[in-house]
Design a protein around this motif. Structure first.
Motif, short mmCIF file in Angstrom:
data_model
loop_
_atom_site.label_atom_id
_atom_site.label_comp_id
_atom_site.label_asym_id
_atom_site.label_seq_id
_atom_site.Cartn_x
_atom_site.Cartn_y
_atom_site.Cartn_z
N GLU A 109 0.83 -1.20 0.00
CA GLU A 109 0.00 0.00 0.00
C GLU A 109 0.86 1.25 0.00
O GLU A 109 0.51 2.28 -0.57
N GLU A 110 1.99 1.16 0.71
CA GLU A 110 2.80 2.35 0.87
C GLU A 110 3.54 2.74 -0.42
O GLU A 110 3.96 3.88 -0.58
N ILE A 159 -10.56 0.89 3.21
CA ILE A 159 -11.32 0.16 4.23
C ILE A 159 -10.40 -0.33 5.33
O ILE A 159 -10.76 -0.31 6.52
N ARG A 160 -9.20 -0.75 4.96
CA ARG A 160 -8.25 -1.15 6.00
C ARG A 160 -7.92 0.02 6.92
O ARG A 160 -7.80 -0.12 8.13
N GLN A 161 -7.81 1.19 6.30
CA GLN A 161 -7.49 2.37 7.09
C GLN A 161 -8.65 2.73 8.01
O GLN A 161 -8.45 3.14 9.15
N ARG A 167 -6.65 0.81 12.95
CA ARG A 167 -7.56 1.56 13.80
C ARG A 167 -7.72 0.90 15.15
O ARG A 167 -7.81 1.54 16.18
N ALA A 168 -7.78 -0.43 15.14
CA ALA A 168 -7.90 -1.17 16.41
C ALA A 168 -6.68 -0.92 17.28
O ALA A 168 -6.79 -0.74 18.50
N GLN A 259 -13.83 -5.00 7.29
CA GLN A 259 -12.45 -5.35 7.65
C GLN A 259 -12.09 -6.73 7.10
O GLN A 259 -11.03 -6.91 6.48
N LYS A 260 -12.99 -7.70 7.30
CA LYS A 260 -12.68 -9.06 6.85
C LYS A 260 -12.65 -9.14 5.32
O LYS A 260 -11.89 -9.92 4.74
#
Length: 1813
Positions: A109-110, A159-161, A167-168, A259-260
């Motif tokens: 992603e980065e 969505i991951r972000q 986030r958790a 998330q899933k």
């Protein structure tokens, strides 16, 4: 499961495996191309293996294997080739490209590098393209593919972000836990098998359904992946509706799904979008679908059109989530969604977009997942939802998992887990995930602070308070000081946060921008984790920061706190805000749709435990806080007294539980004691805990009924602690063996349980045995009902052994369990030898066993009870036990006869044995009769309908004749195919059988000859009571023969005949007294035979005129004939005329009925003329041109006659003949010609003859098509006629027109006109007519289009010579005009005004005027009021004073009085010397004006009646009122109902009332008076010797206070009306009242409804009422009196000769009490109205009441609404109603009457009312 996108090295096998099935299917259409391509990429040797493969698909699969084995380069070349060559589905294309290493997400992603896929097909390998595919098309396709791939990459990253592990991790770095945001633990989800949505109307009995009924939900736990993977038709949108209560984790679960998906767990979806309705609320503009998906969720970085096109092509792999439908503020009522799909470029509202997506008109084939609280379901979703599921929250296992996760880093983790598991109340709360989180927060804090002792809060509200304080404390650290310090430091911000919560809820605003929140509030709430911040998108531009409370429930909590601590919120506003939420609602626009838990928090904050916290926040003293808390507590008490549906009862219990106030819980429990009926919704353990808390707080034993409700085993554990349940019922197919086993564990704890019902379930024999084994330990249990389960083969011996141990057991019902014959016989065998069994009834699917119980009284089924015969002069031992056995319709064959004999021989005390409806045949029955001498049967053996032959019957009858044990025989020889020749032998035997009491020969072929043979042997049958000869093909000759037999000495009582289909011949006979030749009926005393009446009924028999003549000649020879029914015989006018000519010869006839017979208008007049043919005719009733009834009196003495010809099509042509008939009769009481066709001309003709009609009578011409001109003609006749005393007209839907005539001497002249739609020209004619009517005494005009100017003209027109004239106007302008304007109108009237009534809620303006005016009194009053000064002589006040100098009555209601109007009232009206009645009710007056008004009452010295009801007066107004009362020496009636004077006000009033010796009536109902005020009032009552009426209903005394009141009332010897309803007195007071009743010799009206009276108090009261012989009205409704009390009341009813009305609504009356009640009612000669609604009366009760109807000659209304009356009961009531002309209506709304029957019965008699009024 492998994710669709890989972040690690390419996993080629997995990617190929996923693509394989779809790829094989696609390539099966182009095998040549595949083979050609493979030849270039695969070694030739490998391809040789294809030679032996014939099946195309198998060959393709092998080729793909070879390509895969050739290595990555070969596979990559193949994948690129197929994608470029063919238009593959995008999802297949993506998988292939991914497997080839193209377009995948191998970069991190980065990196942010471009992932555009480049085609690497070598130039040399390019093949010729198809002619239809250009290179540019392929390039475009590749670009679209690349854009879609990049967008999915972006979507996953976003969505991951938002919802992923980062986030958790950030959340866990917080300094304190965020509320409602902890480690995810899977929740329990239950899916419905077949989602069906049923709408139910809102009340009283059940709430509207927005989610499915619980019975429709399968008890199936599922995973989220199962819901999302469920199959749907191709290209069909799948809508998944997921609902759950607040805090069950809906939003958290949606984030988890996203998330899933980003982690690759849901590969079936290529795209996923999540929208929250609370954010969508902010959108004010319309959007296209593309704008919704991209602008509102995630915008593509490039090529949005290509991405959107890819979305459309892959709709089936797109998931769109809409979270929080209940939080959507806009109108969602878009059920009229267009059938055509809207254009993709069409902007739509959010509502429309949502609806079109659900309908599949947009993005067809996608999956739509919707979450909501169970509150609202738009209409369009009813038919679109494909999958329905409910989130239940946690179960015990998941609670432990969550707590373990939460405390994973603490040493006291195991201790925390144990603390939760071992506390039932805490565990119940933790089943709601959000509450579980709060419990953990509080528990953690307390365990850290207090290691040894932990005391957790008791309620949800207290937990929220504790959590709030913990958050305050945690943020500040250990040096922050105590809780009080923390609150005080942040007081301004806290109160600001509360204001924000309340204001936003009221405005339906759940998301705020920065500018919506004060800066200090934002900083405080964000710092303490009470507000959450997120991006809000309302357009495609940059997002803004949005804020929301972390959970809607927290916002509700803060809003409730705002109401309780804000100084701006007064008691009235607080009352308005408190309500009980409905279970479901479809109302899209409501003020409270976001307030799910609001009322519960308000209730919790009213607890004593919260008082200190509220004082701290409000900075007020305890009294201020307690006053607010009392408002909520009083509201709860009042709600309990209303009619609540099951869900609202549950909500009330939750509120009561939150208060933790035992006194309130006891009061509410006492009022709810018969309202615990729950239907079709799920109950949680929290629900059950609240319910048990309220039930256990009450002193009453209750019935708890769960019908179709989902009740899990955890609930049953809670229910086990319910000690006040007397009757427990579960009706649900979900109740199986596991449920029964779980229930069994708690039965012993229910120490008051007497009746247990588990019906309509799936319990088997095994489950039943376990349940009975547990029930055997409940020694108090009296009844067990297991109807409708699956108990096929129970262990008869085992269960009977268990039943025998239950000493108080009275009944066990095993009906509808498909019991096998062996099981039935086994139960019979074991049952009749069981010492406490009194009856075993097995009839078809019915299986009921009755037991003696402790009392030893045999409890028997009603249809097997036979009247016992008394045997004289016999000495024998009566066995202590009598057993009845019924084995009916169970297909017993002849081979079973010996087994039955063995069973019967085992019991020496059989009473009745019923073996009818089997197949025993001649052989089986002979076997039984041969064994009869060996059997001990004391009363009856029934062998009917057992396939007997003629010879078998004769043989059996001979056996019966020779058996000395036989005392009575009932012979039923139906369906035997008998011919007349067969009857000869049977009759020969019958003659010798003198014990026959019933003989039924129906359904044979005996004909006229057989009937003649049968009648020859009747004289020998001395005991015969009933003879049936139905369907035997008789002719009209037999009818004449049978009619002639009425004169013969066969002692026939009734004869019912019909020649229709079916034929009916049924005769009943009088019984003969055994010692004489006289006859008797039943067990009554024996009057002389000539006093007996005979009844003859002939139906459905077409007769010519000569036949009618012959029949009448025969009947005229029957001297005892009292009733004739000739219904459905198609009688002509001539036949009816001939019939009527015989009336004088039928000297004892009391009723002639002709029903279902077409009656012409002329025939109706002929029937009317019967009043002149026979002087005994008392009532002529002809209805609907087909039903006629003549009621005749017993004597020739002249009496008033009623004539009712309604709906007979009588027109102008019949008027003259009709009037001629009426003129001949001088004793008319009533003539009803309503619903005919007279019209204006018919009315004119009738009016021309009216002066000739003698006597006084009422003429009803309603519904006759009369116009305004006809009304004016009528008024002209009214003005000029001397014998017309009253006219009442309404031309609205009621179409009323009633004229009352008098023979003279009546001074009244009354005219009432309503809704006549008069036009100006009509009004002018009316006024001219009224000017001529100088004798008018009362004029009423209601909604006649009369303007204010017309009213002035009217008042000028109305005048008379001498006396009083009452003028009443009801027009809409009355409520709009000011008081001054209305009084100005009053000044236009002639004469002196003696009465003024203004009632704005009824738009009523009424004047009473005296003629001529008294000038002397006028001058005197003006002088006294100092209004005679010249400058004011002609002022308004001057004129008002002159006009009202003789004013005696002033009543104003529902008015808003301004200061000047209040001043005028005090200055002008109150001092008037003749003012005797003053009423000011439900008026709005400023506080200063109220004080001024009350002080002005001191000038009302002549007042006799003072009414200040509904004026919102508190105790503060009473001291000034007392001063006024002291100046009213003549006051007789004092009415102060529905105020709030309380104990203090009542005590002050009591002292003033002590001196008022003329007082006759006191009304202090609904004034929040408790014991202190009541006791002071009771002390005063001792001295009030003239008191005649007292109303103290709706207050809040204790039983002790009620006791003292009763003792004081004993000294009020002149009391006539005692109204003490809705006080919750209980049995203690009810037992005291009987001691006072003997002193109340003048008592006429007693209201004691809804007073929590049980059987003990009811019994004493019922027995004592007999001393009040003058009672005219009794109301004991809404008290669970019990059957004994009803029997006692019934026994006393004959003492009430003046009783007109009795109200026994909601008293739990069953069929068992109906017979005694009916007998009692018959002996109340004045009875006019009986109210038995909302009871448990069935067909049996209706039958008993029907029998009583003809004997209640004055009865007008019988209310049987909301009972259990079915077709039989309703039909029987209709039959008897025909004989009761005085009854006005029988109300049957809400009874289980089959569809269609109400319309049929109402058409026959409109007095039967099945609709809700």
């Amino acid at each position: 499961m492998q994710p669709p996108f890989q972040h690690d090295d390419l996993d080629l096998p997995a990617a190929v495996a996923r693509a394989r099935p779809q790829l094989v299917e696609f390539l099966s259409h182009c095998p040549e191309w595949l083979l050609c391509t493979a030849q270039r990429l695969v070694p030739e040797a490998a391809l040789s293996s294809l030679a032996g493969i014939a099946h195309p698909r198998e060959k393709i699969s092998v080729l793909l294997d070879l390509l895969e084995e050739a290595g990555p380069a070969a596979w990559k070349h193949f994948a690129q080739s197929v994608c470029m060559e063919y238009d593959l589905p995008l999802d297949l294309e993506v998988l292939l490209m991914s497997s080839a290493g193209e377009g995948n997400f191998s970069q991190t992603e980065e990196s942010g590098t471009d992932t555009r896929a480049q085609s690497s097909v070598p130039k040399g390998s390019a093949r010729s393209r198809r002619s239809s595919s250009s290179g540019s098309d392929k390039d475009a396709k590749q670009r679209r593919l690349d854009a879609c791939v990049r967008y999915r990459h972006l979507l996953v990253s976003s969505i991951r972000q938002r919802y992923g592990s980062r986030r958790a991790a950030e959340a866990q770095e917080q300094t304190q836990p965020l509320p409602f945001n902890q480690t995810f633990v899977n929740v329990v989800i239950h899916q419905s098998k077949a989602p069906r949505f049923k709408e139910r109307a809102e009340k009283p009995r059940e709430e509207v359904a927005g989610a499915p009924e619980a019975e429709e939900c399968a008890d199936t736990a599922v995973k989220v992946s199962d819901l999302l993977c469920s199959e749907a038709p191709s290209h069909t949108t799948k809508v998944i509706f997921l609902f759950g209560k607040p805090g069950t984790g809906k939003t958290r679960l949606m984030h988890r799904i996203c998330q899933k998906w980003a982690e690759g767990v849901l590969p079936q979806f290529l795209y996923i979008f999540l929208f929250e309705f609370r954010q969508l609320n902010l959108l004010k503009r319309k959007l296209t679908l593309k704008e919704l998906l991209f602008d509102m969720f995630l915008q593509p970085e490039d090529s949005p059109d290509a991405v959107f096109q890819g979305l459309l092509e892959n709709a089936q792999q797109t998931l769109i989530i809409f979270d929080g439908l209940d939080e959507f503020a806009a109108n969602m009522d878009v059920s009229s969604s267009s059938k055509r799909s809207p254009a993709l470029t069409s902007p739509l509202s959010i509502s429309q977009l949502f609806a079109e997506l659900c309908h599949g008109n947009l993005l067809p084939g996608c999956t739509v997942l919707v979450t909501s609280r169970p509150k609202r379901l738009p209409d369009f979703l009813l038919c679109t939802v494909g999958v329905l599921a409910e989130i239940w929250g946690f179960d015990h296992e998941r609670v432990e998992e969550y707590v373990s996760h939460y405390f994973c880093q603490h040493s006291f983790r195991e201790r925390a887990i144990a603390h939760v598991k071992n506390n039932t109340k805490l565990l119940s709360m933790c089943l709601i995930p959000a509450l579980c989180n709060i419990v953990c927060i509080c528990l953690e804090y307390l365990l850290l602070k207090h290691q040894m002792s932990v005391e957790l809060p008791q309620t949800m509200t207290q937990f929220y308070i504790k959590m709030f304080l913990i958050f305050l404390n945690k943020q500040q650290g250990d040096c922050a000081g105590d809780e009080e310090t923390q609150v005080n430091c942040n007081k301004k911000a806290i109160l600001g946060l509360f204001d924000l919560a309340l204001k936003s809820l009221e405005e339906k605003k759940l998301v705020f921008y920065v500018h919506d929140i004060p800066e200090d509030v934002k900083e405080f709430a964000s710092l303490h984790g009470l507000l959450t911040v997120f991006e809000v998108k309302t357009s495609g531009t940059c997002p803004e920061a949005g804020y929301a409370f972390v959970h809607l429930s927290l916002q509700e909590f803060f809003a409730a706190l705002c109401l309780m601590v804000s100084r701006r919120v007064d008691k009235n506003y607080l009352k308005k805000k408190f309500f009980l939420k409905s279970k479901w609602t479809l109302k899209n626009e409501t003020k409270t749709e976001f307030m799910e838990s609001f009322h519960i928090f308000l209730s919790g904050l009213s607890s004593r435990e919260c008082r200190t916290f509220l004082m701290l926040l409000a900075e007020q003293d305890e009294a201020w806080v307690q006053e607010k808390q009392d408002v909520i507590l009083q509201s709860l008490k009042k709600l309990a007294a209303t009619h609540l549906s099951g869900p609202k009862v549950l909500e009330l219990c939750h509120c009561t539980f939150e208060t933790q106030n035992l006194e309130v819980a006891q009061h509410i429990g006492s009022l709810l004691n018969f309202k615990y009926e729950f239907k079709n919704f799920r109950l949680t353990t929290l629900d059950m805990s609240a319910l048990v808390f309220v039930i256990n707080s009450s002193q009453d034993l209750i019935c708890l009924d769960f019908a179709g409700c989902l009740v899990d085993t955890d609930c049953l554990e809670v229910l086990a602690g319910c000690k006040n349940v007397e009757h427990l019922s579960f009706r649900s197919r979900r109740c199986g063996d596991d449920f029964a086993a779980a229930l069994s564990k708690g039965l012993q704890g229910m120490g008051s349980l007497k009746k247990l019902e588990l019906t309509g379930g799936s319990i088997t024999a095994e489950g039943m045995t376990g349940l009975v084994q547990a029930a055997a330990q409940c020694l108090q249990l009296e009844e067990i009902n297991l109807q409708g389960n699956r108990i096929r083969d129970p262990d008869g011996k085992r269960v009977m052994d268990l039943f025998s141990k239950m000493e108080k057991l009275k009944k066990v019902d095993l009906s509808n369990n498909h019991l096998s014959l062996n099981a039935v016989l086994s139960l019979a065998k074991e049952g009749i030898v069981c010492q406490n069994v009194t009856e075993l009834c097995a009839r078809g699917d019915t299986m009921v066993i009755y037991f003696s119980g402790t009392s030893g009284t045999a409890h028997r089924s009603p249809d097997l009870k036979l009247e016992e015969k008394k045997e004289e002069n016999k000495e024998h031992i009566i066995p202590t036990r009598h057993v009845n056995l019924c084995l009916q319709d169970h297909r017993l064959l002849s081979q079973h006869a010996k087994m039955i004999v063995a069973i019967l021989q085992s019991c020496p005390c059989l009473s009745e044995v019923d073996l009818s409806g089997n197949k025993l045949g001649d052989e089986g029955c002979s076997c039984l009769l041969e064994s009869l001498p060996c059997l001990s049967i004391s009363k009856q053996l029934n062998l009917s309908q057992n396939l007997l032959s003629v010879s078998g019957i004769c043989s059996l009858l001979k056996s019966v004749n020779t058996c000395q044990k036989v005392m009575e025989v009932q012979v039923r020889l139906t369906d035997c195919n008998f011919q007349a020749s067969d009857l000869k032998n049977v009759c020969a035997v019958l003659k010798e059988c003198g014990h026959i009491s019933e003989l039924d020969l129906s359904q044979n072929f005996l004909g006229d000859e057989g009937l003649l043979q049968l009648f020859q042997c009747l004289p020998k049958l001395k005991m015969l009571r009933s003879l049936k000869f139905n369907n035997n093909q008789i002719s009209l000759n037999s009818v004449f023969f049978l009619a002639e037999s009425l004169t013969a000495p066969e002692h026939i009582k009734t004869m019912s005949l019909s020649l229709g289909h079916p034929q009916v011949v049924h005769l009943t006979f009088w019984e003969r007294v055994s010692s004489t030749s006289r006859w008797r009926s039943g067990s009554l005393a024996c009057p002389k035979q000539e006093g007996r009446g005979q009844s003859f009924s002939l139906r459905d028999c077409r007769m010519a005129l000569e036949d009618v003549t012959r029949l009448c000649q025969i009947l005229a020879q029957c001297p005892q004939l009292t009733e004739i029914d000739l219904s459905g015989n198609s009688l002509s006018d001539q036949s009816i005329e001939r019939l009527l000519s015989f009336l004088p010869s039928l000297c004892h006839l009391t009723l002639l009925s002709i029903r279902k017979n077409s009656l012409s208008p002329r025939c109706a007049v002929l029937l009317l003329n019967s009043i002149n043919l026979c002087e005994r005719v008392r009532v002529v009733e002809v209805r609907s041109s087909e039903n006629a009834f003549l009621h005749l009196g017993a004597s020739m003495q002249s009496q008033k006659t009623s004539c009712r010809l309604t709906g007979c099509a009588i027109g102008e042509g019949q008027v003259e003949e009709l009037c001629s008939v009426l003129e001949q009769h001088g004793w008319l009481a009533e003539v009803d010609l309503s619903r005919n066709q007279l019209g204006d001309e018919g009315l004119r003709c009738l009016l021309d003859h009216l002066h000739r009609v003698p006597g006084t009578c009422s003429l009803n011409l309603s519904h006759n098509g009369i116009s305004q001109d006809g009304v004016l003609h009528l008024i002209n006749a009214f003005v000029t006629s001397g014998n017309t005393t009253e006219v009442q007209v309404s031309l609205c839907s009621k179409a009323t027109l009633i004229i009352k005539l008098t023979s003279g001497g009546d001074p009244r002249k009354i005219l009432r006109l309503a809704e006549c739609n008069f036009q100006p020209e009509h009004l002018e004619k009316l006024f001219l007519l009224l000017e001529r009517c100088t004798g008018l005494t009362e004029y009423t005009s209601s909604n006649n289009n009369m303007t204010v100017q017309a009213a002035e003209r009217l008042l000028h027109s109305l005048r008379k010579d001498l006396g009083l004239l009452k003028i009443s106007l009801e027009e809409p302008w009355v409520c709009r005009e000011s008081v001054v304007d209305l009084l100005e109108l009053a000044l236009q009237a002639s004469g002196s005004i003696t009465g003024i009534t203004i009632c704005k809620d009824k738009t009523l303006f009424q004047l009473v005027i005296r003629f001529p005016p008294c000038l002397e009194k006028t001058e005197s009053v003006i002088s006294r009021l100092s209004l005679h000064k010249p400058e004011t002589k002609h002022s308004f006040c001057q004129r008002l004073c002159e006009k009202c100098a003789q004013l005696q009555q002033l009543r104003w209601s529902h008015m808003e009085l301004h200061e000047d109007e209040a001043e005028m009232l005090v200055r002008i009206f109150l001092p008037l010397p003749e003012l005797k009645v003053f009423g000011l009710t439900s008026c709005s007056v400023a506080p200063a004006g109220i004080d001024y008004l009350i002080s002005g009452l001191q000038s009302c010295q002549a007042i006799e009646e003072l009414n200040l009801g509904y004026m919102k007066l508190s105790s503060a107004a009473i001291p000034e009122l007392v001063l006024g009362l002291c100046e009213m020496p003549s006051l007789k009636r004092f009415i102060l109902n529905h105020n709030s004077i309380g104990d203090d006000g009542c005590s002050r009033l009591a002292e003033a009332l002590r001196k008022m010796h003329s007082m006759e009536e006191i009304n202090l109902s609904h004034n929040e008076i408790g014991d202190p005020g009541l006791l002071n009032l009771a002390a005063v009552l001792l001295e009030m010797q003239n008191l005649q009426k007292i109303d103290l209903s709706g207050n809040c005394p204790s039983p002790a206070g009620g006791e003292k009141l009763m003792e004081a009332l004993a000294h009020c010897k002149h009391i006539k009306e005692l109204l003490l309803s809705r006080n919750g007195f209980g049995d203690r007071t009810a037992v005291t009242l009987p001691l006072c009743l003997p002193h109340m010799a003048n008592l006429k009206i007693l209201h004691f409804q809804n007073n929590n009276i049980g059987q003990a108090g009811g019994l004493e009261l019922a027995r004592a009422l007999v001393v009040c012989g003058l009672l005219e009205e009794i109301s004991l409704s809404e008290n669970d009196l019990g059957e004994q009390s009803i029997h006692a009341l019934s026994k006393g009813l004959p003492c009430f000769k003046r009783l007109r009305r009795i109200d026994l609504k909601f008293c739990g009356i069953t069929d068992g009490a109906s017979k005694s009640l009916s007998l009692g009612f018959q002996q109340c000669p004045s009875m006019e109205e009986i109210i038995l609604s909302w009871n448990a009366l069935g067909d049996g009760g209706a039958r008993e009441l029907a029998i009583a109807l003809p004997k209640m000659e004055k009865l007008k209304v019988l209310d049987l609404e909301q009972n259990r009356i079915g077709a039989c009961g309703a039909t029987r009531l209709a039959e008897e109603l025909a004989t009761c002309p005085e009854i006005q209506s029988i109300r049957l709304w809400g009874n289980p009457v089959p569809k269609g029957l109400p319309e049929t019965l109402t058409s026959q008699d409109p007095r039967l009312c099945f609709s809700f009024n």
